[in-house]
Each structure stands twice: as structure tokens, then as C-alpha cells.
Motif scaffolding. Structure first.
Motif, PDB file in Angstrom:
ATOM      1  N   ILE A  47       0.829  -1.206   0.000  1.00 20.22           N
ATOM      2  CA  ILE A  47       0.000   0.000   0.000  1.00 20.22           C
ATOM      3  C   ILE A  47       0.864   1.257   0.000  1.00 20.22           C
ATOM      4  N   THR A  48       1.886   1.293   0.851  1.00 23.76           N
ATOM      5  CA  THR A  48       2.750   2.481   0.881  1.00 23.76           C
ATOM      6  C   THR A  48       3.495   2.656  -0.439  1.00 23.76           C
ATOM      7  N   LYS A  49       3.888   1.551  -1.060  1.00 20.60           N
ATOM      8  CA  LYS A  49       4.601   1.634  -2.340  1.00 20.60           C
ATOM      9  C   LYS A  49       3.720   2.231  -3.435  1.00 20.60           C
ATOM     10  N   TYR A  50       2.508   1.703  -3.580  1.00 15.80           N
ATOM     11  CA  TYR A  50       1.654   2.158  -4.683  1.00 15.80           C
ATOM     12  C   TYR A  50       0.982   3.498  -4.369  1.00 15.80           C
ATOM     13  N   ALA A  51       0.793   3.799  -3.090  1.00 13.60           N
ATOM     14  CA  ALA A  51       0.286   5.124  -2.737  1.00 13.60           C
ATOM     15  C   ALA A  51       1.290   6.190  -3.160  1.00 13.60           C
ATOM     16  N   ARG A  52       2.561   5.922  -2.928  1.00 16.80           N
ATOM     17  CA  ARG A  52       3.611   6.862  -3.348  1.00 16.80           C
ATOM     18  C   ARG A  52       3.698   6.934  -4.873  1.00 16.80           C
ATOM     19  N   LYS A  53       3.600   5.800  -5.534  1.00 17.04           N
ATOM     20  CA  LYS A  53       3.758   5.754  -6.990  1.00 17.04           C
ATOM     21  C   LYS A  53       2.669   6.533  -7.706  1.00 17.04           C
ATOM     22  N   PHE A  54       1.425   6.456  -7.208  1.00 16.87           N
ATOM     23  CA  PHE A  54       0.299   7.092  -7.899  1.00 16.87           C
ATOM     24  C   PHE A  54      -0.245   8.321  -7.156  1.00 16.87           C
ATOM     25  N   ASP A  55       0.553   8.855  -6.214  1.00 18.20           N
ATOM     26  CA  ASP A  55       0.164  10.074  -5.488  1.00 18.20           C
ATOM     27  C   ASP A  55      -1.216   9.921  -4.843  1.00 18.20           C
ATOM     28  N   VAL A  56      -1.406   8.832  -4.131  1.00 11.64           N
ATOM     29  CA  VAL A  56      -2.695   8.524  -3.505  1.00 11.64           C
ATOM     30  C   VAL A  56      -2.568   8.630  -1.989  1.00 11.64           C
ATOM     31  N   GLN A  57      -3.493   9.335  -1.362  1.00 12.14           N
ATOM     32  CA  GLN A  57      -3.622   9.290   0.089  1.00 12.14           C
ATOM     33  C   GLN A  57      -4.534   8.130   0.451  1.00 12.14           C
ATOM     34  N   VAL A  58      -4.124   7.333   1.405  1.00 17.66           N
ATOM     35  CA  VAL A  58      -4.927   6.205   1.876  1.00 17.66           C
ATOM     36  C   VAL A  58      -5.363   6.484   3.309  1.00 17.66           C
ATOM     37  N   VAL A  59      -6.663   6.430   3.539  1.00 13.32           N
ATOM     38  CA  VAL A  59      -7.217   6.546   4.889  1.00 13.32           C
ATOM     39  C   VAL A  59      -8.029   5.288   5.141  1.00 13.32           C
ATOM     40  N   ALA A  60      -7.674   4.549   6.182  1.00 15.71           N
ATOM     41  CA  ALA A  60      -8.320   3.259   6.414  1.00 15.71           C
ATOM     42  C   ALA A  60      -8.560   3.043   7.896  1.00 15.71           C
ATOM     43  N   THR A  61      -9.601   2.275   8.205  1.00 10.77           N
ATOM     44  CA  THR A  61      -9.845   1.866   9.589  1.00 10.77           C
ATOM     45  C   THR A  61      -9.354   0.441   9.773  1.00 10.77           C
ATOM     46  N   THR A  62      -9.027   0.109  11.018  1.00 10.90           N
ATOM     47  CA  THR A  62      -8.522  -1.227  11.286  1.00 10.90           C
ATOM     48  C   THR A  62      -8.768  -1.613  12.735  1.00 10.90           C
ATOM     49  N   HIS A  63      -8.867  -2.922  12.976  1.00 11.42           N
ATOM     50  CA  HIS A  63      -8.891  -3.472  14.322  1.00 11.42           C
ATOM     51  C   HIS A  63      -7.692  -4.390  14.528  1.00 11.42           C
ATOM     52  N   SER A  64      -6.731  -4.333  13.641  1.00 12.72           N
ATOM     53  CA  SER A  64      -5.623  -5.286  13.663  1.00 12.72           C
ATOM     54  C   SER A  64      -4.387  -4.720  14.364  1.00 12.72           C
ATOM     55  N   PRO A  65      -4.004  -5.285  15.513  1.00 11.68           N
ATOM     56  CA  PRO A  65      -2.756  -4.861  16.157  1.00 11.68           C
ATOM     57  C   PRO A  65      -1.549  -5.079  15.249  1.00 11.68           C
ATOM     58  N   ALA A  66      -1.595  -6.165  14.453  1.00 15.46           N
ATOM     59  CA  ALA A  66      -0.461  -6.455  13.572  1.00 15.46           C
ATOM     60  C   ALA A  66      -0.285  -5.371  12.514  1.00 15.46           C
TER      61      ALA A  66
END
Length: 554
Positions: free
Chosen positions: A283-302
Motif C-alpha cells: 500500500i505504501t509503495k503504490y500510494a507513493r507511486k500514484f500520489d494517492v492518500q490512503v485513509v483506512a480503519t482497522t482493528h488489527s494490532p499487527a
């Protein structure tokens, strides 16, 4: 009004924040969430309001025209009523207290746009809708008063889990999806990077799932039919398809591509903990490549551990974890450390509160000096020196001249336990040097007089870039963070109006006007790279002052 797009030379459209006032919007009040430039994870217990935040955020942005479609067959926007239910009664409360409605902020080139999420009643539906209305519009604001900010947006909710085997559709069928080879490669490479040992090919298929009202898009699987996928594979394929859609849009729009926003609810659903580390990297790789901000919710400690700077994340990365507390009256946790977040997720009571570090004020002559310092001395360095010195550093612009700043300890002893940073055109007397709490911002070797202030240094630097026909300055000009950099673009952007270096009012006004572009074009970064020796000297002097002064605060 048609969609408005902004050329890259004016900077990306970036989501900055969402603010909740009083009375609360549902349970959310007296809170401001700031979003990172790449990935922001929002975590917290069930029912705390995470999905509401995503819905309000998604509703504020998007390309509403029909010209561009994602590979899901949808436009690059989603209205909140398709995400969360808002009762008609909430519209009445909104009308009674209009200023309490949440406000979403974004930067659009050099302009900050604030949109209030106004709830209005829909007469034909048994639910309300939200209209993003501009607050305190800038005179040059190109976005309509009640229009979405034109940042292409894709929302992935739980419906992305098509559950093909459970739909009951008797006429399910897949077909090859027509797409550019580059976009196929995005999907294939993304899926392969997350699920190890899987054999996929670029025969990307689409499967309309009528019962769920969605289209499942998947790469070809060598070992089985594309419809015979797990929940995790289904979710992964959706995320990969979203990035492929931004890949296509970026190619189609060219210089007019303003970036993108990808909003994902429960991003960790269906993934094994071991796969989450690879998912975070992808996600961080392709967000940087395509100038995308990612906002997500999670319940995962990992997954939180993968992004958090104290876990697998990088302290200098443009990512963040926002942890919310208390389902009754939600708020941002005061302690955002990884240890504290993981403890609260299990409601453990045996974790002592974090010990508050002494605050060490770092005082500057003015806001220009503070901003220049923030670029010189990035977030990672600030965290590092804070840990070494056992303090929490707080940069503060005072709005006084350099000589007056250095005289403050003579009038109030408290300033002997503060760091005083002056512009390079200020002489530090021996008495101030002996206290060990001063530092001087760097400047080019040989600079004299007012050419040593941050504003004039950068103005002169830009002129050097603009006038260079070869050599180091020309090579630096080619590295400006803008499509097709040129002297003409520098002249048009920064010097369309005359600025007098001898007039401090004129140069300050110039700095304030152009600061967003200086950041987005990475001009200060280029200045730093060209004056690395002077910057290194400043960093050494500054850190020595912090270490020495911090001992007096213990």
C-alpha cells in the motif's frame, strides 16, 4: 458545475484534517484529526465512530463527472448515504446548530479549502444527505460553494467482499476486463507481493455480483477459476484494482492529475497477520507511486504495528496511526505510543501512563524562521534529539528581531532555559554564546546583510535556478518536484509580481504567499542539498544547544 482539476505545477490536492465541534456530530465532538500525506490508519473500539469519519471524508471529495470511470465501473466519488445511514432527524439538529457540523480541510494547490458537512433532508428518501459547503472561501477558490473538492476518490467498504459462493446468483459469469498492460501489471504485482506462493497471471477478469451490487475484479489464477477466491483474496483484489484505477486516471489526466484518495473500511478483514506486513508495504509503495492518500480503519494490532513509527513504520515516513478512545465520548488518545495503543485494544489496566517529558521551547524570530527550521530539521531528527535529551521540543515563532530575541534572558531568567534560534544576519554576542542555548540558521557562504534571512536566501536561490543555463544550479532546477520544470515556470509562479529584497515587508509577504508551493515543489529540500556543509554545521550547533539546555530542565 463540471469537475475542476489542477495542474501538478500547482501541487496536489491533499486531505488535511477533519474537525468536530460542539454540540457533537453524533458522538464525535471537540476533536481534530490530521491526515498524513500517504497512509493514515484510524483505530479504536467498535462503535466509536470510525465509519462515520470515513463517510464524511469520502463525501467531501471526488470527480463527479461521468467521463472517467474506475475498473469497478463507477465514478471517482461516493456519497455518504451510500456508506452510512443518516436519519432525517439529524438534519433538524444540523439546522439548529449549523456551526457544529464537521469541517473537512484540504489544500488545493496554494489554497486551503474548508468544507462544512451540512446535513440536509431528502424528501424522497427516509434518510438525510450531507452537502460539503465551503467555509470562508478564498477569492481564488476554483471549487463551487456546494461542490465536492475534485480529488478523485475510491471508497472500499465491506461490500467489496462479494462472497461469490454465497450470493445465490445463478447466472454468475466472469469476463476478461479490457485494460492497459500497465494497469494489469499493477493488479498482478500487488496481489503477488502480498500473498506468497500464489501463481497469478494478467488475465484480469470482472464478475458482476448482482446480489451484492458490486463488481469483483481479480487477476487470473493458474490453479483455479477467478470466482473461486477466498475472502482475503477478494479484498486484496479490490485494493489492487483501486490502485490500477488511479494508475489509469493518472495516465489519462497527465499534468492535470491532482492525486487520489483511497478510503478503506476494515482494511485488515480476511488477511492473515503474516500477510499484513506485506500488505502495508504494498500500500505504501503504490500510494507513493500514484500520489494517492490512503485513509483506512482497522482493528488489527499487527497492521497498526506495521505502520506505527515505533513498530515496522519509519519515523520519517508520511504515515500515521490515529487511535480513538472511549466509545461514550470519543477522543484522540493522549498517548499514541504503540505500547499504549496495543494495551487499550485489549483494555489492559496494568500499563502505567507515559512519563511526561519536560517541554523545551525553541524560539525563532518569526514564522519564516520556524518554517525554514522545520524543513531543515525534519520529524525524524526531532524525535531523535528529544529522546537523546529527554525533552519534548516545541518550535515557537515569537515575532521579534534577532537582537531582541537574544536579550530576552537578561530580562527574564526563564529564557536561559530555552533555545534561541536567530536568522543568519544576526550576530550572537559572547555572553549569549556562553549560555550555550543559541544557534544561528544557516546561510550560503559569503552572503551578506539581508541576503542572509530565510526569505531572501530562497528568493536568491530561485533566481539562481531560473537564470542557470548549465552547471549545478541548472541540474538542481531539473529536480524541482513539478512536471517538466523550467525557468519559465519558476518565473511565472514566484516572480509574476516584483519583490524587493531590501523591503522586509515585501519579502515576508512573498514568503507567506508562496510557502505552500515552496513545500510542494521541494525548493527548501533542494536548497538544503546544495548547502549541506552549512546545514550540517547548524544541526551540530543546534543539537549541542539542546543537550546542554535540557540538563537544566531535568
Amino acid at each position: 458545475m463540471g469537475d475542476v482539476v489542477v495542474a501538478l505545477e500547482d501541487g496536489r490536492i491533499l486531505v488535511r484534517s477533519i474537525e468536530f465541534g460542539q454540540p457533537p456530530f453524533r458522538k464525535l465532538g471537540s476533536m481534530r484529526i490530521e491526515f498524513a500525506e500517504r497512509v493514515t490508519l484510524i483505530a479504536g473500539h467498535n462503535g466509536i465512530g470510525k465509519s462515520t469519519i470515513l463517510g464524511l471524508l469520502t463525501n467531501t471529495f471526488g470527480l463527479t463527472g461521468a467521463e472517467h470511470k474506475t475498473f469497478f465501473g463507477e465514478s471517482y466519488f461516493k456519497n455518504i448515504e451510500k456508506i452510512v445511514y443518516i436519519a432525517k432527524e439529524e438534519a433538524e439538529a444540523s439546522k439548529a446548530n449549523p456551526k457544529s457540523n464537521p469541517v473537512v480541510s484540504a489544500s488545493f494547490g496554494n489554497i486551503i479549502i474548508r468544507k462544512r458537512c451540512s446535513i440536509t433532508e431528502r424528501k424522497l428518501w427516509n434518510r438525510a444527505r450531507v452537502v460539503p459547503r465551503t467555509v470562508d472561501a478564498d477569492p481564488s477558490d476554483p471549487v463551487g460553494h456546494s461542490a465536492k473538492i475534485p480529488l478523485p476518490t475510491i471508497y472500499l467498504g465491506m461490500r467489496r467482499l462479494a462472497s461469490i459462493g454465497e450470493t445465490g446468483d445463478v447466472d454468475l459469469s466472469s469476463s476478461l476486463l479490457s485494460m492497459d498492460e500497465a494497469d494489469r501489471k499493477v493488479i498482478v504485482d500487488f496481489v503477488k507481493s502480498v500473498i506468497l506462493g500464489i501463481s497469478v497471471n494478467d488475465q484480469v477478469t470482472q464478475t458482476p455480483v448482482k446480489a451484492a451490487g458490486v463488481v469483483s475484479v481479480q487477476p487470473g489464477f493458474d490453479a483455479h477459476d477467478a470466482m473461486a477466491i477466498s475472502v482475503g483474496q477478494d479484498s486484496l483484489g479490490s485494493i489492487a484494482t483501486a490502485f490500477a484505477s488511479f494508475s489509469k486516471l493518472k495516465r489519462d489526466l497527465g499534468d492535470a492529475y491532482p492525486g487520489g484518495l483511497l478510503v478503506i473500511d476494515e482494511i485488515d478483514v480476511g488477511f492473515h497477520p503474516h500477510a499484513l506486513e506485506r500488505l502495508a508495504k504494498a500500500i505504501t509503495k503504490y500510494a507513493r507511486k500514484f500520489d494517492v492518500q490512503v485513509v483506512a480503519t482497522t482493528h488489527s494490532p499487527a497492521l497498526i504495528e506495521c505502520i506505527h513509527p515505533s513498530g515496522g513504520g519509519n519515523q520519517n515516513a508520511p504515515d500515521a496511526v490515529i487511535y480513538l478512545l472511549d466509545t461514550n465520548t470519543p477522543r484522540i488518545a493522549e498517548d499514541q505510543s504503540l505500547k499504549s495503543i496495543l494495551a487499550d485494544m485489549s483494555l489492559r489496566q496494568d500499563i502505567p501512563p507515559a512519563v511526561s517529558k519536560p517541554k523545551l521551547g525553541i524560539y525563532f524570530e518569526d514564522e519564516e524562521g520556524r518554517q525554514f527550521f522545520d524543513e531543515l530539521y525534519g520529524r525524524g531528527r526531532k524525535i531523535s534529539i528529544s529522546r537523546r535529551a529527554g525533552v519534548s521540543i516545541q518550535p515557537i515563532a515569537l515575532g521579534v528581531g534577532g537582537s531582541n530575541l537574544l536579550q530576552l534572558p537578561d530580562h527574564d531568567p526563564i529564557f536561559r532555559d530555552r533555545i534561541l534560534v536567530v536568522d543568519a544576519d544576526t550576530t550572537i554576542p559572547k555572553k549569549s554564546r556562553d549560555r550555550g542555548n543559541t544557534a544561528k540558521l544557516p546561510c550560503p557562504p559569503g552572503a551578506q546583510g539581508t541576503d542572509r534571512s530565510p526569505e531572501n536566501m530562497i528568493i536568491n536561490f530561485l533566481k539562481e535556478l531560473m537564470d542557470a543555463k548549465s552547471g549545478p544550479y541548472y541540474n538542481l532546477m531539473l529536480k524541482i518536484n513539478v512536471a517538466n520544470p523550467s525557468s519559465d515556470k519558476i518565473r511565472s509562479k514566484f516572480f509574476s509580481d516584483e519583490v524587493k529584497l531590501s523591503d522586509r515587508v515585501s519579502t515576508k509577504k512573498w514568503w507567506i504567499t508562496h510557502w505552500p508551493t515552496l513545500k510542494s515543489w521541494k525548493i527548501i529540500d533542494l536548497w538544503i542539498s546544495h548547502h549541506s556543509a552549512q546545514v550540517s554545521t547548524f544541526i551540530s550547533d543546534f543539537e549541542a544547544a539542546v543537550i546542554r539546555t535540557a540538563t537544566r530542565l531535568q
